[in-house]
Scaffold this motif. Structure first.
Motif, PDB file in Angstrom:
ATOM      1  N   ALA A  15       1.008  -1.069   0.132  1.00 12.31           N
ATOM      2  CA  ALA A  15       0.033  -0.115   0.054  1.00 12.31           C
ATOM      3  C   ALA A  15       0.929   1.172  -0.028  1.00 12.31           C
ATOM      4  N   GLY A  16       1.903   1.319  -0.649  1.00 11.25           N
ATOM      5  CA  GLY A  16       2.743   2.474  -0.912  1.00 11.25           C
ATOM      6  C   GLY A  16       1.979   3.228  -2.229  1.00 11.25           C
ATOM      7  N   PRO A  17       2.562   4.146  -2.878  1.00 11.51           N
ATOM      8  CA  PRO A  17       2.114   4.947  -3.968  1.00 11.51           C
ATOM      9  C   PRO A  17       1.334   4.173  -5.228  1.00 11.51           C
ATOM     10  N   ALA A  18       2.177   2.911  -5.503  1.00 12.31           N
ATOM     11  CA  ALA A  18       1.772   2.294  -6.700  1.00 12.31           C
ATOM     12  C   ALA A  18       0.384   1.454  -6.256  1.00 12.31           C
ATOM     13  N   GLY A  19       0.446   0.659  -5.225  1.00 10.73           N
ATOM     14  CA  GLY A  19      -0.624   0.041  -4.636  1.00 10.73           C
ATOM     15  C   GLY A  19      -1.923   0.887  -4.354  1.00 10.73           C
ATOM     16  N   LEU A  20      -1.675   1.839  -3.797  1.00  7.38           N
ATOM     17  CA  LEU A  20      -2.921   2.915  -3.524  1.00  7.38           C
ATOM     18  C   LEU A  20      -3.448   3.408  -4.682  1.00  7.38           C
ATOM     19  N   ALA A  21      -2.534   3.936  -5.515  1.00  9.13           N
ATOM     20  CA  ALA A  21      -3.326   4.371  -6.992  1.00  9.13           C
ATOM     21  C   ALA A  21      -3.919   3.211  -7.760  1.00  9.13           C
ATOM     22  N   LEU A  22      -3.518   2.014  -7.533  1.00  7.56           N
ATOM     23  CA  LEU A  22      -4.044   0.780  -8.396  1.00  7.56           C
ATOM     24  C   LEU A  22      -5.400   0.769  -7.734  1.00  7.56           C
ATOM     25  N   ALA A  23      -5.428   0.658  -6.489  1.00  2.00           N
ATOM     26  CA  ALA A  23      -6.555   0.110  -5.691  1.00  2.00           C
ATOM     27  C   ALA A  23      -7.714   1.107  -6.071  1.00  2.00           C
ATOM     28  N   GLY A 297      10.932   7.788  -9.786  1.00  2.00           N
ATOM     29  CA  GLY A 297      10.637   6.437  -9.246  1.00  2.00           C
ATOM     30  C   GLY A 297       8.932   6.330  -8.871  1.00  2.00           C
ATOM     31  N   MET A 298       8.482   7.268  -8.025  1.00  5.39           N
ATOM     32  CA  MET A 298       7.259   7.121  -7.760  1.00  5.39           C
ATOM     33  C   MET A 298       6.074   7.621  -8.877  1.00  5.39           C
ATOM     34  N   ASN A 299       6.867   8.343  -9.698  1.00  9.06           N
ATOM     35  CA  ASN A 299       5.962   8.633 -10.744  1.00  9.06           C
ATOM     36  C   ASN A 299       5.884   7.298 -11.677  1.00  9.06           C
ATOM     37  N   THR A 300       6.811   6.969 -12.046  1.00 16.22           N
ATOM     38  CA  THR A 300       6.677   5.808 -12.673  1.00 16.22           C
ATOM     39  C   THR A 300       5.564   4.710 -12.284  1.00 16.22           C
ATOM     40  N   GLY A 301       5.899   4.550 -10.893  1.00 17.13           N
ATOM     41  CA  GLY A 301       5.121   3.526 -10.259  1.00 17.13           C
ATOM     42  C   GLY A 301       3.666   3.760 -10.377  1.00 17.13           C
ATOM     43  N   ILE A 302       3.346   4.926 -10.078  1.00 18.63           N
ATOM     44  CA  ILE A 302       1.755   5.404 -10.105  1.00 18.63           C
ATOM     45  C   ILE A 302       1.472   5.345 -11.518  1.00 18.63           C
TER      46      ILE A 302
END
Length: 387
Positions: A15-23, A297-302
């Protein structure tokens, strides 16, 4: 803690930025995933701190962008300097985007915004809940998790690993994670300080003693990142001041008043062999890690996650998995390009040869006089090439 169900269409680990954005984006599209995280609470340190134009574009339909803009600092300029001498200036004000700037906002605030929108859509995070083991078949994924001191099995149609560089999902799915680690140590500090340069710019300083980045943050703070030979566990104000004195503007290098948070770290450059293996998919640091150069990093993941939500929601409706293969191929190509670009930026900034440093500065200053080079660099850093 969010209730866990034995059977799920989509299970998200992390539930970091990528997981939260996906959910959140899946919820917006009518899919109700389960998201778990082994930490008892969300991040409370700033870590990543840059949101680029493309990320603001993809988060706009979710309603997150306005919240980020209300809390962040708009910075239109990225500049490379040799102490007082500007070498190249990258101006984001003319990029083809509604967001012609970088937004400086700590990662914990980004996560809070994403979580708020997830909760407003009826979702939440099950925590602390740790993925222990996962096995995949052609029809489903079986995940064993540990929560509330006990073990539980969750069956899901799809499992998405958003669980970071040390991803258990990736490791247990057998996806190779190739690359290496940079030799340099890095220090990071968020500080209050008197700073002679404008808060409209993020500055990368080239120095014979190593690189230094100074970036404005909300609440009148600044982020300082620098390479060092030996990094203390918790860099002090005095330690960070010595770096400013040696690498910042010569006449007035700045004066640190208070350190709010500091840390040390090493950086890696690694890329997953593929972000999809059957019913297991990977986003964010689970799929790619790289230097923080350029704040990618965070941008590519989101962006991994928002694009995956679109493809996965459609697949859940009609069963056509070819769009997931297309998603995996495109995001793998983008991640490879980001790893390559940030690796080049890092090696350029950390070279130690005096002759090499002199030639580098001459080359960068020459490039800085070429408008097409500056424009292309602005588009690349803003991740508009990833559209």
């Amino acid at each position: 803690m969010e209730n866990l169900h034995a059977d799920n269409g989509v299970l998200i680990a992390g539930a970091g930025p990528a997981g939260l954005a996906l959910a959140a984006e899946l919820r917006r599209r009518g899919v109700s995933p389960t998201i778990i995280d082994r930490q008892p609470a969300g991040a409370n340190t700033s870590r990543a701190c840059v949101v680029h134009a493309r990320t603001m574009e993809v988060l706009e339909p979710l309603g997150v962008t306005d919240d980020l803009l209300a809390q962040g600092v708009k910075v239109p300029i990225f500049r490379v300097r040799d102490r007082d001498r500007p070498l190249i200036t990258v101006d984001f004000s003319e990029i083809p985007s509604p967001y012609p700037f970088t937004l400086m906002i700590p990662q914990d605030r980004v996560e809070r915004c994403l979580l708020d929108h997830l909760e407003s859509l009826g979702g939440g995070v099950a925590r602390p809940c740790e993925l222990v083991r996962c096995t995949a078949s052609a029809s489903h994924v079986e995940a064993q998790v540990r929560a509330d001191g006990g073990a539980q099995t969750i069956n899901a149609d799809w499992l998405i690993g958003c669980d970071g560089m040390h991803s258990k999902v990736r490791d247990q799915s057998g996806v190779a994670f190739e690359g290496g680690e940079y030799q340099q140590s890095f220090v990071l500090a968020d500080v209050h300080m008197q700073w002679p340069l404008s808060r409209d710019e993020v500055t990368l300083f080239y120095s014979p003693k190593g690189l230094m980045v100074v970036a404005p943050l909300p609440d009148d703070r600044f982020r300082i990142v620098a390479t060092v030979v030996e990094a203390p566990e918790l860099p002090s104000a005095q330690f960070m001041q010595s770096i400013l004195d040696a690498r910042g503007p010569f006449e007035n290098p700045g004066r640190i008043g208070e350190v709010h948070w500091s840390s040390r770290f090493h950086i890696h450059h690694r890329l997953a062999q593929c972000p999809r293996r059957g019913r297991i998919l990977l986003c964010g640091d689970a799929a790619h890690v790289h230097s923080p150069a350029g704040g990618q990093g965070m941008n590519t993941g989101i962006q991994d996650s928002v694009s995956l939500a679109q493809a996965l929601a459609a697949t859940l409706q009609d069963g056509d998995e070819t769009r997931l293969d297309a998603w995996a191929a495109k995001r793998h190509r983008i991640a490879r390009d980001v790893v390559t670009m940030t690796d080049r930026m890092t090696r350029l900034a950390t070279m130690t040869s005096p002759t090499g440093q002199t030639l580098r500065n001459i080359a960068v200053a020459f490039a800085g006089h070429l408008p097409p080079v500056r424009s292309a660099l602005a588009r690349t850093l803003a991740e508009l090439d990833a559209r």
